[in-house]
Design an enzyme around this catalytic site. Structure first.
Site, short mmCIF file in Angstrom:
data_model
loop_
_atom_site.label_atom_id
_atom_site.label_comp_id
_atom_site.label_asym_id
_atom_site.label_seq_id
_atom_site.Cartn_x
_atom_site.Cartn_y
_atom_site.Cartn_z
N GLU A 285 0.84 -1.21 0.00
CA GLU A 285 0.00 0.00 0.00
C GLU A 285 0.87 1.26 0.00
O GLU A 285 0.54 2.25 -0.66
CB GLU A 285 -0.95 0.00 1.21
CG GLU A 285 -1.94 1.17 1.15
CD GLU A 285 -3.00 1.12 2.23
OE1 GLU A 285 -2.84 0.35 3.20
OE2 GLU A 285 -3.99 1.88 2.11
N LYS A 303 -7.13 1.49 11.78
CA LYS A 303 -7.22 0.12 12.32
C LYS A 303 -6.39 -0.01 13.60
O LYS A 303 -6.59 -0.94 14.38
CB LYS A 303 -6.74 -0.90 11.29
CG LYS A 303 -7.73 -1.11 10.13
CD LYS A 303 -7.27 -2.20 9.19
CE LYS A 303 -8.28 -2.46 8.08
NZ LYS A 303 -8.34 -1.40 7.07
N HIS A 308 -9.17 -4.63 12.50
CA HIS A 308 -9.67 -4.82 11.14
C HIS A 308 -11.10 -5.35 11.24
O HIS A 308 -11.32 -6.49 11.64
CB HIS A 308 -8.77 -5.83 10.42
CG HIS A 308 -8.99 -5.89 8.94
ND1 HIS A 308 -10.13 -5.41 8.34
CD2 HIS A 308 -8.22 -6.38 7.93
CE1 HIS A 308 -10.05 -5.60 7.03
NE2 HIS A 308 -8.90 -6.19 6.76
#
Lengths: 385, 352
Positions: A285, A303, A308
């Site tokens: 990412e 998160k 999550h």
């Protein structure tokens, strides 16, 4: 966007959640949901509030109804007749399905209560929410693993633009269940300590549960009925890595494509990252963000507060992103003591950062390489610094 | 929709028919693929019939190494996609999107995972089963197999899952996000699903009318293609019957009529030649749809007596309508899907 609702381990509504965010207070503790069962790790981000008992609704349904209620009440007066519900969930009522499975093993299929499985389908949250608010526009259920709610929000926006609906209650919900708690553990994707996205010592995710919902309307319709516009969902991008059933493409190409499609040529001020805390996701990412937005962009992973939330994450984090726009404060990444060498960006460590936010991205990625990136723009009601 | 979406390839793994030619023959043969279940034990249950896929050999479509990583739904999806891509005759573009529908998803995989969980412990269940326990595994395998990097979503809207997937994919093509998409549906009949629906009194048996479970995989290629399109997907409409409970059909035909009319408006047509009905044998579902169809006054074509409900997540009904317009029997038809829980999706299929 004229309404938003949220429930997760750091709060039962927007006010509680935002207070936790600005106080840098995470909601991660010992797992309590499955007493007597042994897993390799034992922490989670659970919703500790006692939910109302229901014979017909699963825990995932109930979490969804709570968040949808807050969102729909905020969008006071949104018309119901052509309102669609677009939901994302990864597991639906799998928790109740597991209960039925154990009952069946013990009693046999003729004596187990089959009505428990009525709660299992992943279409359950959409149906439950549409019924709770008497919405007549249609129901859509998206089960694209952890990208589900992001896709559900994008889908709802498309159907508003195409004239298939006038209002959308869009988001997602997921409850912790044994299968996912065990499954991520057998994949060795769970950090035994609270997750530390982008950190040098990150070892994986912290599993969480929750729900987030947005009320979306066409801009002109919202103005015409005098609704208070919280933020604008400008566009979204959706892509697939086409790489591996559970691992992201290491070069971040799919995530980059989704972000590029969402942002077009708009200048981005902040990215609410998918930021799971796994070695592969955070590295890929980061590469995607650098390629699509640049290396100077502030990024954080919420998160680190509430784990999550799987199929709900795209919606829970969309609500966080919208709250960030409203308050002009970027949430931080908690427990980021040392950045990993493959994660060299500004991840806003530890404390919230007041800053001017106009256009922001919220990323959500899932198993199967599905990626969704949502572009939000600040609304007229924001408290500019 | 601003554009009509051509369907240029079809792949079918259906009860009683593998491949589009066999499916076409099934639809005109007067045969039904419904038969007594012999794959799993139905002793002690009220229902004993289903429409099951026979003679499907996944290794004819999928390399053995890859096949071992796939559950039954993924195998059905990948095999149907292979047939559809071969049928279309064109190379797919890299940004092709994938939208898959499945009503119940990987129920059997979840059952197998939980068996291992109980027998070996939560830390020792097979990771491969967990990877396949998500509903979007078939769509993921399809994307990996052909390198498709466009959108990839899985819709799970009960009986309407296949049409919901078609609606999303066509919206993306109309919007210009992609030029091509694979639209699919997968469903697996298994003991858990069958016995639960039986216990709930939803299945057809000697005492009462009800659903007959179907299964299978089907994929359409939307856009592109080297052959003359079978037909076009021209419009969609959605609505919800607010009188429905979360697990049964409602009683308001106006909601169905609303979705049907919206689909026609979306397709910019004033009339259809026939309606491919949702009709699946359910007592409340059939009753409410019948009231709507009576008010519409058009010929009604039922299909689920041939391949059951949930067959390829509803895609077989859509494919039956595409074949009908291709063969010149109709110019524009409505395809209805009315779900338990009240969700309704309608599509317009038009001659190319």
């Amino acid at each position: 966007m004229t309404g938003a609702g949220i429930v997760c381990s750091i709060g039962r509504n927007k006010e509680e959640v935002w207070r936790s965010i600005v106080e840098s207070r995470a909601g991660i503790a010992k797992l309590t949901r499955f007493p007597g069962e042994t897993f390799p790790t034992d922490i989670a981000a659970e919703v500790t509030e006692t939910l109302p008992k229901s014979k017909r609704l699963s825990r995932t349904d109930l979490l969804g109804v709570i968040a949808a209620k807050e969102a729909f009440e905020q969008a006071s007066g949104a018309p119901r007749e052509n309102a669609i519900v677009s939901t994302g969930t990864s597991t639906g009522g799998l928790l109740e399905g597991e209960d039925y499975y154990f009952q069946r093993r013990a009693r046999g299929r003729r004596r187990a209560r089959a009505s428990r499985v009525l709660q299992q389908p992943t279409s359950g949250p959409s149906d439950a929410i549409a019924r709770a608010f008497d919405l007549g526009g249609g129901v859509l259920s998206n089960a694209t693993a952890c990208a589900s709610a992001g896709a559900a929000i994008g889908m709802a926006a498309d159907y508003l633009r195409a004239g298939h609906a006038d209002v959308a209650l869009a988001g997602g919900s997921d409850a912790l269940c044994r299968l996912t708690y065990s499954g991520f553990n057998v994949l060795q994707a769970v950090d035994p300590e609270p997750c530390s996205p982008f950190g040098a010592n990150r070892k994986g995710i912290t599993l969480g549960e929750g729900a987030g919902y947005l009320v979306l309307e066409r801009w002109d319709d919202a103005i015409a009925r005098g609704a208070r516009i919280l933020a604008e969902l400008c566009s979204y991008g959706a892509s697939c890595d086409a790489h591996h059933p559970t691992a992201p493409a290491e070069d971040g190409r799919g995530a980059e494509a989704a972000m590029r499609e969402a942002m077009g040529d708009v200048a981005i001020d902040y990215v609410n990252a998918h930021g799971t805390g796994t070695l592969l996701n955070d590295s890929a990412e980061t590469k995607a963000i650098v390629a699509a937005v640049g290396a100077a962009i502030p990024v954080s992973s919420s998160k680190s507060y509430f784990g999550h939330t799987l199929g709900a994450s795209g919606a829970v984090e969309a609500v966080i992103t919208v709250l960030a726009l409203q308050h002009q404060i970027a949430p931080p990444t908690l427990r980021l003591r040392e950045r990993a060498p493959d994660c060299p960006l500004d991840y806003i460590p530890d404390t919230p950062r007041p800053m001017a936010l106009t256009n922001v991205l919220s990323n959500t990625f899932g198993f199967g390489g599905s990626n969704v990136s949502l572009l939000f723009r600040v609304g007229p009601a924001a408290s500019r610094p | 929709m601003s554009v009509r979406i051509p369907i240029t390839g079809i792949g079918v793994i259906a009860p009683g028919a593998i491949g589009i030619d066999a499916f076409r023959a099934l639809m005109t043969s007067g045969r039904s693929a419904i038969e007594v279940v012999d794959r799993f034990d139905t002793d002690g249950l009220s229902a004993h019939k289903a429409a099951l896929v026979r003679d499907f050999k996944p290794r004819d479509y999928i390399a053995p190494m890859k096949m071992r990583r796939m559950n039954a739904l993924s195998r059905l999806g990948v095999a149907a996609a292979k047939l559809a891509i071969e049928d279309c005759g064109a190379t797919l573009e890299a940004d092709t999107g994938v939208a898959i529908g499945t009503a119940f998803g990987p129920v059997q995989t979840s059952v197998e995972y939980m068996q291992e969980y109980v027998e070996k412990g939560a830390a020792l269940a097979p990771p491969q089963l967990f990877a396949e326990s998500v509903a979007n595994a078939p769509g993921s395998h399809i994307a990996i197999e052909w390198g498709l990097r466009g959108f990839n979503v899985t819709l799970t809207q009960r009986e309407s899952s296949g049409l919901a997937a078609a609606m999303y994919a066509c919206t993306q093509i109309a919007k210009g996000s992609v030029r091509m998409a694979l639209i699919g549906g997968v469903e697996e009949a298994n003991e858990m699903l069958f016995s639960v629906l039986d216990r709930l009194g939803a299945l057809d048996d000697e005492q009462r009318n009800g659903i007959v479970i179907g299964e299978g995989g089907a994929v359409l290629v939307a856009g592109g293609g080297m052959r003359k399109p079978y037909g076009t997907l021209s419009g969609f409409g959605i609505a919800r019957d607010t009188t429905a409970s979360i697990s049964d059909w409602g009683s308001d035909p106006q909601a169905i009529l609303k979705a049907m009319r919206h689909a026609m408006k979306d397709a910019e047509i004033d009339e259809v030649d026939a309606i491919y009905a949702s009709a699946n044998g359910s007592r409340r579902g059939d009753a409410v749809e019948r009231h709507a169809l009576e008010r519409f006054g058009k010929p009604v074509v039922p299909t689920k007596h041939i391949f059951g409900e949930y067959a390829a997540a509803g895609m077989l009904q859509l494919i039956a309508a595409l074949l009908a317009v291709e063969e010149g029997r109709f110019r524009n038809v409505l395809v209805n899907s009315v779900s338990a829980g009240g969700g309704i999706v309608c599509a317009i299929v038009s001659r190319f």
